[in-house]
Structures are given as C-alpha cells and as structure tokens.
Design a protein around this motif. Sequence first.
Motif, PDB file in Angstrom:
ATOM      1  N   CYS A   7      39.384  25.065  27.758  1.00  0.00           N
ATOM      2  CA  CYS A   7      38.880  24.325  28.923  1.00  0.00           C
ATOM      3  C   CYS A   7      37.795  25.078  29.687  1.00  0.00           C
ATOM      4  O   CYS A   7      37.222  24.543  30.636  1.00  0.00           O
ATOM      5  N   ASN A   8      37.548  26.336  29.317  1.00  0.00           N
ATOM      6  CA  ASN A   8      36.528  27.182  29.945  1.00  0.00           C
ATOM      7  C   ASN A   8      36.781  27.485  31.417  1.00  0.00           C
ATOM      8  O   ASN A   8      35.889  27.943  32.105  1.00  0.00           O
ATOM      9  N   ASP A   9      38.000  27.231  31.900  1.00  0.00           N
ATOM     10  CA  ASP A   9      38.342  27.587  33.273  1.00  0.00           C
ATOM     11  C   ASP A   9      38.509  29.092  33.386  1.00  0.00           C
ATOM     12  O   ASP A   9      38.973  29.753  32.457  1.00  0.00           O
ATOM     13  N   GLU A  10      38.153  29.631  34.514  1.00  0.00           N
ATOM     14  CA  GLU A  10      38.345  31.050  34.774  1.00  0.00           C
ATOM     15  C   GLU A  10      39.763  31.230  35.315  1.00  0.00           C
ATOM     16  O   GLU A  10      40.126  30.650  36.338  1.00  0.00           O
ATOM     17  N   VAL A  11      40.587  31.971  34.586  1.00  0.00           N
ATOM     18  CA  VAL A  11      41.993  32.145  34.955  1.00  0.00           C
ATOM     19  C   VAL A  11      42.340  33.627  34.983  1.00  0.00           C
ATOM     20  O   VAL A  11      41.606  34.467  34.472  1.00  0.00           O
ATOM     21  N   GLY A  12      43.487  33.938  35.544  1.00  0.00           N
ATOM     22  CA  GLY A  12      43.921  35.323  35.640  1.00  0.00           C
ATOM     23  C   GLY A  12      44.499  35.880  34.353  1.00  0.00           C
ATOM     24  O   GLY A  12      44.477  37.079  34.128  1.00  0.00           O
ATOM     25  N   HIS A  13      45.022  35.006  33.492  1.00  0.00           N
ATOM     26  CA  HIS A  13      45.653  35.483  32.261  1.00  0.00           C
ATOM     27  C   HIS A  13      45.524  34.426  31.176  1.00  0.00           C
ATOM     28  O   HIS A  13      45.626  33.241  31.446  1.00  0.00           O
ATOM     29  N   VAL A  14      45.277  34.880  29.954  1.00  0.00           N
ATOM     30  CA  VAL A  14      45.253  33.988  28.794  1.00  0.00           C
ATOM     31  C   VAL A  14      46.203  34.536  27.740  1.00  0.00           C
ATOM     32  O   VAL A  14      46.522  35.710  27.738  1.00  0.00           O
TER      33      VAL A  14
END
Length: 49
Positions: A7-14
């Motif tokens: 989704c190309n969202d900027e998140v804290g953890h993947v």
Amino acid sequence: MVDCDNCNDEVGHVWKHRRPTETMTYRREEHLCAGCHPRMREGLSQRGA
C-alpha cells in the motif's frame, strides 16, 4: 519509518511475507504492514479491530 510494499503507507513496522510468483517455483519477498499482511490481517479481524 518504513514503507509497506503493497500500500506504500509509511508505517512503524513491517513484516516479511513470501508470496508465490506466477511460476510457483519462486517466492517473492515483500515487506508488508499489519493491514496488508495475510496473517496479521486475520489476527486483527479475530480481535475485532
């Protein structure tokens, strides 16, 4: 922060996810957020989130 490959969202953890490709002989590694990762999404829906 990191970006989810789906989704190309900027998140804290993947989390790593190995998805089969079209040929089924090779798996493509993706880094997915909790909302996109199949196992994490199941866990979230079971908790009612």
